[in-house]
Design a protein around this motif. Structure first.
Motif, short mmCIF file in Angstrom:
data_model
loop_
_atom_site.label_atom_id
_atom_site.label_comp_id
_atom_site.label_asym_id
_atom_site.label_seq_id
_atom_site.Cartn_x
_atom_site.Cartn_y
_atom_site.Cartn_z
N VAL A 192 -12.73 9.01 1.43
CA VAL A 192 -13.10 9.24 0.02
C VAL A 192 -11.90 9.05 -0.90
N THR A 193 -10.74 9.53 -0.48
CA THR A 193 -9.54 9.41 -1.32
C THR A 193 -8.88 8.04 -1.21
N LYS A 194 -9.47 7.16 -0.38
CA LYS A 194 -8.94 5.80 -0.17
C LYS A 194 -7.46 5.85 0.23
N GLU A 195 -7.15 6.82 1.07
CA GLU A 195 -5.80 7.00 1.63
C GLU A 195 -4.74 7.22 0.54
N SER A 196 -5.17 7.76 -0.60
CA SER A 196 -4.20 8.06 -1.65
C SER A 196 -3.34 9.27 -1.29
N LEU A 197 -3.85 10.12 -0.38
CA LEU A 197 -3.03 11.20 0.14
C LEU A 197 -1.99 10.61 1.10
N SER A 198 -0.91 11.31 1.28
CA SER A 198 0.19 10.79 2.09
C SER A 198 -0.21 10.69 3.56
N ALA A 199 0.52 9.83 4.29
CA ALA A 199 0.32 9.73 5.73
C ALA A 199 0.65 11.05 6.41
N LYS A 200 1.59 11.78 5.83
CA LYS A 200 1.95 13.08 6.39
C LYS A 200 0.76 14.04 6.33
N TRP A 201 -0.01 13.98 5.22
CA TRP A 201 -1.19 14.84 5.12
C TRP A 201 -2.21 14.46 6.19
N SER A 202 -2.46 13.17 6.35
CA SER A 202 -3.43 12.72 7.35
C SER A 202 -3.00 13.14 8.75
N TYR A 203 -1.71 13.07 9.01
CA TYR A 203 -1.20 13.49 10.31
C TYR A 203 -1.40 15.00 10.51
N TRP A 204 -1.12 15.78 9.47
CA TRP A 204 -1.31 17.22 9.57
C TRP A 204 -2.78 17.58 9.77
N SER A 205 -3.68 16.87 9.12
CA SER A 205 -5.11 17.16 9.26
C SER A 205 -5.58 16.85 10.68
N ARG A 206 -5.04 15.79 11.30
CA ARG A 206 -5.40 15.49 12.69
C ARG A 206 -4.80 16.52 13.64
N LYS A 207 -3.60 16.99 13.32
CA LYS A 207 -3.01 18.05 14.15
C LYS A 207 -3.80 19.35 14.01
N MET A 208 -4.37 19.59 12.85
CA MET A 208 -5.22 20.77 12.67
C MET A 208 -6.46 20.66 13.54
N SER A 209 -7.05 19.47 13.59
CA SER A 209 -8.19 19.26 14.48
C SER A 209 -7.80 19.51 15.93
#
Length: 373
Positions: A28-45
């Protein structure tokens, strides 16, 4: 047996839900959030796939003064999960699951041993006088890394890789690499070490063993592998100019062209190169890296907190609604209130017969005359 089922269902539901939502937010955000955020969200999963968080809520509930039994007039209702599974079915399910765990564990162990045996036979540590060692030491000092890290050459045709949790080693291919490219590669691998990415890869491996039946855990493997690289690239190029970033992209392309990747690279080590499938995405992301604004940072924090809350809620709901094993299940029942029992009998007391009753309404039985004949 029932506790095992509750834990497994809770973990797999919570981890899958958080992973899907992190996917949705990234899209939805078209990857406008940082790669660090995406990495943290996967680590949360990954965290929810491994940690039975509902135990925390159960622990906190013991401090609440709540009565689980609810009374209605003269009756008490004991709430229990009425949905149950036959014990034989659950035992077969457990046997299938444990078989999958054993097979996956053995496969991972032998794959890792084969890879490490190949590394030990092909690698040699660089001397302190070599130019590469001096460049390596320069980057270690610049990043203030205190843990002893080694750097070695390998005769194999492979991508630079960081291996070893307890004895970390950066392994470089033996062919000649220009110093400017080598400096970027070393910095990249040292950032992986600083971010504890090898520990994350091992945790992903454990999750894939425990949840081998869940297709989302294999998706999580690829996502953690991808976003750990993108997050690392983000840290490397953050202070670089566009010219330097293009040079870094050329370095990635050169490594991919020269090296062969091991198919199980997501847990064997942290390789500098990634699959061709993610190459375009990696290069575009790297060229557009910029510092997050305060508003984007606040949104990122809020999104992570939201994911965590949903993960906890999903874990608790899954645990509460997991079917019980039939032989261990206590079906909801109505407990009747205490009734006044009257026993009627007759005795003769010197003549007329008197009908008496024994009342159990109090602790001491009472004789009550009902009638005389």
């Amino acid at each position: 047996m029932n506790e095992w089922l509750r834990i497994l269902v809770s973990l797999t539901v919570a981890g899958s839900v958080v992973l899907l939502l992190s996917f949705l937010i990234t899209y939805v955000t078209k990857e406008s959030l940082s790669a660090k955020w995406s990495y943290w969200s996967r680590k949360m999963s990954l965290f929810f796939f491994l940690v039975p968080i509902f135990f925390t809520t159960e622990f906190l509930s013991i401090f609440r003064k709540e009565n689980p039994d609810i009374s209605f007039g003269s009756q008490s209702v004991i709430h229990q999960n009425t949905l149950s599974l036959p014990l034989t079915f659950v035992q077969v399910l457990f046997a299938v699951w444990i078989t999958g765990v054993i097979v996956t564990s053995v496969w991972a162990f032998f794959s890792y041993q084969r890879f490490m045996k190949k590394m030990k036979a092909s690698c040699f540590i660089l001397s302190e006088e070599s130019e590469v060692r001096k460049l390596f030491n320069k980057n270690v000092n610049r990043m203030n890394l205190s843990t002893a890290i080694e750097i070695a050459y390998c005769n194999c045709n492979m991508s630079p890789v960081f291996i070893g949790i307890f004895k970390p080693i950066i392994v470089l291919p033996i062919y000649k690499i220009p110093n400017d490219e080598l400096d970027m590669i070393i910095k990249h691998e040292l950032i992986h070490f600083k971010k504890k990415d090898l520990w994350i890869r091992r945790a992903v491996l454990i999750a894939s063993i425990v949840h081998w039946y869940n297709p989302f855990v294999y998706l999580l493997q690829k996502e953690v592998h991808l976003w750990s690289e993108l997050s690392c690239d983000e840290d490397v190029v953050m202070e670089m100019s566009q010219t330097e970033r293009k040079k870094y992209g050329e370095t990635i392309l050169n490594m991919i062209e020269r090296a062969n990747l091991h198919p199980d690279s997501y847990f064997l080590g942290v390789f500098f190169s990634t699959e061709q499938l993610n190459l375009k995405r990696r290069l575009i992301k790297m060229l557009h890296v910029k510092k997050m604004s305060k508003s984007v940072m606040a949104l990122s924090t809020f999104a992570l907190l939201g994911l965590g809350s949903i993960g906890v809620g999903g874990a608790v709901l899954a645990q509460q609604n997991t079917p019980s094993v039939s032989e261990e299940d206590k079906v909801a029942e109505l407990v009747p209130a205490k009734e006044n029992k009257t026993e009627v009998g007759s005795i003769e007391v010197g003549g007329p017969t008197e009908t008496l009753s024994v009342s159990e309404e109090s602790d001491v039985p009472k004789l009550v005359i009902i009638s005389q004949h």
